[in-house]
Design an enzyme around this catalytic site. Structure first.
Site, mmCIF file in Angstrom:
data_model
loop_
_atom_site.group_PDB
_atom_site.id
_atom_site.type_symbol
_atom_site.label_atom_id
_atom_site.label_comp_id
_atom_site.label_asym_id
_atom_site.label_seq_id
_atom_site.Cartn_x
_atom_site.Cartn_y
_atom_site.Cartn_z
ATOM 1 C CE LYS A 55 -3.510 2.581 2.794
ATOM 2 N NZ LYS A 55 -4.128 2.606 3.932
ATOM 3 C CB SER A 112 -6.777 5.321 2.377
ATOM 4 O OG SER A 112 -6.112 4.455 3.468
ATOM 5 C CB SER A 136 -8.126 2.488 5.337
ATOM 6 O OG SER A 136 -8.649 3.938 5.517
#
Length: 367
Positions: A55, A112, A136
């Site tokens: 990520k 996210s 997220s």
């Protein structure tokens, strides 16, 4: 060419073919990934070159990435995260533009951990790292039709000073996520099948959220199927939690001693402990809404059902539950007692076994 030595090559081929339309990656490391795969195979490391994604631009330096690398994983690239000013808009931005939902390009994949979820859903990585401070990992997992796990807060190192965020993983299934947890935890005990039926509490709204009726119906149908299959036994406990929005906002803003935040956190902790007593699970929709457009969700909080577990610290996962009539994936959230991450993963595998297999997204459209 063996399956092990070709796994990274297959992942890179899919990235080359699909990512210009999906926008999941912001960086790619093809030569390094292939070299690491060869080394992992030669050294007979346990992951054998498993292709994974990390990520964001700093993901390769995370604790999770270092552990996966040491076990023989091959990072193929870094995935997209929100760009400047993208708080309530599209949650992933990369060199190809915005990150799109692999099921509907006009919708966001969530965030996210946006690119991580898309990469896994489209088969461009076998698993991807994520971080979850309010949902997220679980929100993009739900909206992209994959499995996403938020670990118990504090179980794994996290750079988040507020204590709200914890490490997580996205994979096609709970079974596919097992190597992540196995290599994160010292003294890991293998996941074993739990005794069925699993005791559980179902709540559509946790006592405070407004949930899209069709999203709620998809999740309720999945829960009913679990009960009919003998996988879950529902308990007569009512989930009546306090809305955590003010408490989460205060703590995230650097005011953990705010009296209102302290009260909400303490009250919800007591209620959650009672709900999860005796090893019970808590089942809810992962999100109150379906994937929204790239302009943002308006006044809705997509985090309404997830961030309560960032405040309390409980591990929670999102599993594919089905689709709304307009083709949007819906997630079933499953939460367990603090520290019961391995047991939660075992429960998720049992739940997956009783639900229809999650399909793969359609071919990515051209931009």
């Amino acid at each position: 060419m063996t399956r092990t030595t070709s796994a990274v090559a297959r992942a890179l081929e899919r990235i080359d073919r699909l990512d210009p339309a999906l926008g999941a990656f912001i960086e790619l490391w093809p030569d390094e990934a292939l070299a690491r795969e060869r080394e992992a195979v030669a050294r007979r490391l346990p992951l054998g070159g498993l292709p994974f994604a990390v990520k964001g631009p700093s993901g390769i330096r995370s604790f999770a990435a270092r552990r996966l690398l040491a076990a023989g994983g091959s990072p193929v690239g870094a995935t997209s995260v929100p760009g400047p000013g993208a708080h309530w808009q599209t949650w992933g931005l990369g060199p190809h533009g915005r990150t799109v939902n692999p099921w509907r390009a006009d919708r966001t994949p969530g965030g996210s951990s946006a690119g991580s979820a898309v990469a896994v859903a489209a088969g461009m990585a076998e698993l991807a790292t994520g971080g979850d401070g309010a949902g997220s990992v679980r929100i993009p997992a739900a909206w992209c039709g994959v499995f996403g796990l938020k670990t118990t807060n504090g179980l794994l190192p996290s750079p988040d000073r507020s204590g709200l965020a914890s490490a997580g993983v996205l994979a096609r299934s709970a079974d596919a996520a097992e190597p992540y947890l196995r290599h994160m935890l010292d003294g890991y005990e293998p996941v074993t099948a739990p005794a069925l039926p699993l005791p559980a509490v179902y709540s559509e709204d946790l006592g405070y959220a407004e949930v899209d009726p069709e999203v709620a119906a998809v999740v309720r149908a999945a829960v009913d199927r679990l009960v009919a299959a003998g996988t879950v036994r529902l308990l007569g406990r009512e989930a009546a939690l306090l809305d955590p929005v003010g408490a989460w906002t205060a703590i995230r803003g650097g005011a953990p001693d705010d009296p209102g935040a302290v009260r909400v956190r303490r009250e919800n902790d007591e209620r959650l402990d009672a709900l999860l007593a005796g090893g019970a699970l808590l089942l809810t929709p992962a999100t109150p809404n379906r994937p929204h457009g790239h302009e943002g969700p308006g006044a809705l909080y997509s985090t309404a059902l997830t961030w309560v577990f960032n405040l309390s610290g409980h591990p929670a996962a999102s599993l594919p539950a089905g689709f709304t009539g307009d083709g949007c994936p819906v997630g079933l959230q499953v939460a367990a007692a603090r520290g019961a991450d391995v047991r939660l993963l075992a429960a998720a595998r049992a739940v997956e076994g009783a639900l229809p297999a999650a399909p793969s997204p359609p071919p990515a459209p051209n931009r």
